[in-house]
Motif scaffolding. Structure first.
Motif, PDB file in Angstrom:
ATOM      1  N   ARG A  32       1.051  -1.149  -0.034  1.00 29.75           N
ATOM      2  CA  ARG A  32      -0.072  -0.092  -0.234  1.00 29.75           C
ATOM      3  C   ARG A  32       0.882   1.225   0.020  1.00 29.75           C
ATOM      4  O   ARG A  32       2.106   1.283   0.262  1.00 29.75           O
ATOM      5  CB  ARG A  32      -0.889  -0.015   1.154  1.00 29.75           C
ATOM      6  N   LEU A  33       0.273   2.553  -0.257  1.00 30.10           N
ATOM      7  CA  LEU A  33       1.161   3.564  -0.440  1.00 30.10           C
ATOM      8  C   LEU A  33       1.820   3.900   0.954  1.00 30.10           C
ATOM      9  O   LEU A  33       2.783   4.116   1.154  1.00 30.10           O
ATOM     10  CB  LEU A  33       0.281   4.677  -0.749  1.00 30.10           C
ATOM     11  N   GLY A  34       0.859   3.737   2.064  1.00 25.32           N
ATOM     12  CA  GLY A  34       1.678   4.087   3.318  1.00 25.32           C
ATOM     13  C   GLY A  34       2.833   3.086   3.679  1.00 25.32           C
ATOM     14  O   GLY A  34       3.840   3.377   4.469  1.00 25.32           O
ATOM     15  N   GLU A  35       2.676   1.867   3.322  1.00 20.79           N
ATOM     16  CA  GLU A  35       3.751   0.719   3.527  1.00 20.79           C
ATOM     17  C   GLU A  35       4.788   1.322   2.653  1.00 20.79           C
ATOM     18  O   GLU A  35       6.042   1.198   3.166  1.00 20.79           O
ATOM     19  CB  GLU A  35       3.127  -0.599   3.102  1.00 20.79           C
ATOM     20  N   ILE A  36       4.840   1.608   1.345  1.00 15.13           N
ATOM     21  CA  ILE A  36       5.867   2.245   0.470  1.00 15.13           C
ATOM     22  C   ILE A  36       6.543   3.283   1.210  1.00 15.13           C
ATOM     23  O   ILE A  36       7.817   3.405   1.179  1.00 15.13           O
ATOM     24  CB  ILE A  36       5.423   2.603  -0.966  1.00 15.13           C
ATOM     25  N   ARG A  58       1.152   7.348   7.138  1.00 10.54           N
ATOM     26  CA  ARG A  58      -0.183   8.123   6.673  1.00 10.54           C
ATOM     27  C   ARG A  58      -0.200   9.454   7.325  1.00 10.54           C
ATOM     28  O   ARG A  58      -0.292   9.395   8.575  1.00 10.54           O
ATOM     29  CB  ARG A  58      -1.272   7.198   7.018  1.00 10.54           C
ATOM     30  N   LYS A  59      -0.389  10.415   6.481  1.00  8.30           N
ATOM     31  CA  LYS A  59      -0.429  11.797   6.768  1.00  8.30           C
ATOM     32  C   LYS A  59       0.639  12.110   7.783  1.00  8.30           C
ATOM     33  O   LYS A  59       0.462  13.029   8.910  1.00  8.30           O
ATOM     34  CB  LYS A  59      -1.896  12.069   7.541  1.00  8.30           C
ATOM     35  N   GLY A  60       1.964  11.689   7.637  1.00 14.41           N
ATOM     36  CA  GLY A  60       2.988  11.946   8.540  1.00 14.41           C
ATOM     37  C   GLY A  60       3.199  11.266   9.557  1.00 14.41           C
ATOM     38  O   GLY A  60       4.237  11.454  10.566  1.00 14.41           O
ATOM     39  N   VAL A  61       2.326  10.626   9.842  1.00 11.87           N
ATOM     40  CA  VAL A  61       2.123   9.525  11.250  1.00 11.87           C
ATOM     41  C   VAL A  61       2.554   8.309  10.779  1.00 11.87           C
ATOM     42  O   VAL A  61       1.922   7.577  10.002  1.00 11.87           O
ATOM     43  CB  VAL A  61       1.061   9.659  12.046  1.00 11.87           C
ATOM     44  N   GLU A  62       3.627   7.664  11.565  1.00  8.24           N
ATOM     45  CA  GLU A  62       4.032   6.250  11.387  1.00  8.24           C
ATOM     46  C   GLU A  62       3.425   5.371  12.160  1.00  8.24           C
ATOM     47  O   GLU A  62       3.434   5.656  13.426  1.00  8.24           O
ATOM     48  CB  GLU A  62       5.723   6.188  11.425  1.00  8.24           C
TER      49      GLU A  62
END
Length: 258
Positions: free
Chosen positions: A75-79, A101-105
Motif C-alpha cells: 500500500r502507499l503508506g507501506e511504501i 499516513r499523513k506524516g504519522v508512522e
C-alpha cells in the motif's frame, strides 16, 4: 468505500432509533433497511497497460515505488515507511511492519506484519540503486523522505505519461493481486502476501479473473514453465512482466525519486 460508509451510517441510525424507542422518546422505531449495493469492479491494469506504466515510471523517476506496489502489493503508506533494514536482498523477501499516513508512522493496516517475496525485476532494480542501503527506500535524490502528497501527484503524472486514465496507488496493488490470481496463486498464500484480514477480500480477485479471462503473454508463461514450486512459479511470472519492459526501455535521466 461508499458502500461501507453508507452501511455504517444506516447501522448507527438504526441503533439510535431502537434506543429512543426503548427509553420512551418515540413510540416506535422506524424500520431502517440495509441497502445491498454491489461492490465496484476491481480496477487493475492489463498486461500492456502495466508495461506502459513501468516505462513511464522509469522515465519519471518513480520506478521503485511503482514496482513495490505492482510487484509486491504494498500500500502507499507501506511504501512510504519501508526502510532498507526490512529488505533481505539475499533471501528475496520484504517485511512490511510499518506504514506512514499523513506524516504519522504506525503499524500496517490490520496491525500485523507480513513478509512478501521479491520478484526478479524488483530485485534487480533494488540492487541497482546508487544509494547507501539504510533508511527509507523511497526517498528524494538528497536522501530525504518523500512526502505522501508528492507520491499521490506523482502517480497521476506517470499515468498521463503512459497514456492511461489517472489512477491511484491502490490500482497497482489491485494489478499485483489480479495478475497473481491469474497465474494460479493459492488464494490463502495471496491473502498472506496482501495482508488481508479475511479470505473473502482476497477471493474477490480470484472470482474476477475467473469471470474475465485474459490470455497470459507467452514470455510470462515461459518464465514459469518447469518450476515445480507454485509460489516460486507465480513470483517468476510476476517478475517476467517487467523483464520484457527493461529490454525495450530507452534510458533517460537518473531517477530523481527512487
Amino acid at each position: 468505500m461508499l458502500f461501507t460508509v453508507l452501511s455504517d451510517i444506516l447501522t448507527v441510525l438504526s441503533n439510535a432509533m431502537n434506543y429512543a424507542e426503548e427509553v420512551g422518546l418515540i413510540d416506535e422505531a422506524p424500520r431502517i433497511r440495509q441497502y445491498r449495493l454491489e461492490k465496484p469492479e476491481i480496477e487493475g491494469l492489463g498486461f500492456d497497460e502495466w508495461r506502459r506504466m513501468l516505462v513511464a515510471a522509469e522515465q519519471e523517476g518513480l520506478l521503485v515505488a511503482v514496482l513495490l506496489a505492482g510487484d509486491a502489493g504494498l500500500r502507499l503508506g507501506e511504501i512510504l515507511a519501508l526502510v532498507w533494514e526490512m529488505i533481505d536482498l539475499v533471501a528475496g523477501r520484504i517485511t512490511i511492519a510499518r506504514q506512514m499516513r499523513k506524516g504519522v508512522e504506525g503499524s500496517p493496516k490490520g496491525g500485523r506484519r507480513r513478509s512478501v517475496p521479491i520478484t526478479p525485476g524488483l530485485l534487480a532494480v533494488l540492487k541497482g540503486l546508487p544509494q547507501v542501503r539504510r533508511g527509507r527506500v523511497v526517498c528524494a535524490a538528497d536522501g530525504k523522505p518523500v512526502a505522501e502528497a508528492a507520491l499521490k501527484h506523482g502517480i497521476y503524472r506517470v499515468c498521463r505519461k503512459a497514456g492511461l486514465p489517472e489512477r491511484g496507488w491502490h490500482a497497482l496493488r489491485h494489478t499485483y493481486a489480479s495478475h497473481a490470481a491469474r497465474f494460479g496463486v493459492n488464494p490463502w498464500r495471496l491473502q498472506a502476501w496482501l495482508g488481508h484480514s479475511t479470505i473473502g477480500m482476497t477471493l474477490r480477485y480470484v472470482h474476477q479473473v475467473e469471470e474475465h479471462k485474459r490470455p497470459i503473454p507467452e514470455e510470462v508463461l515461459v518464465a514459469g514453465a518447469g518450476v515445480s514450486d507454485p509460489d516460486e512459479r507465480v513470483v517468476l511470472m510476476l517478475g517476467a512482466r517487467y523483464r520484457v519492459v527493461r529490454a525495450n526501455v530507452v534510458q533517460t535521466s537518473p531517477l530523481a525519486v527512487v
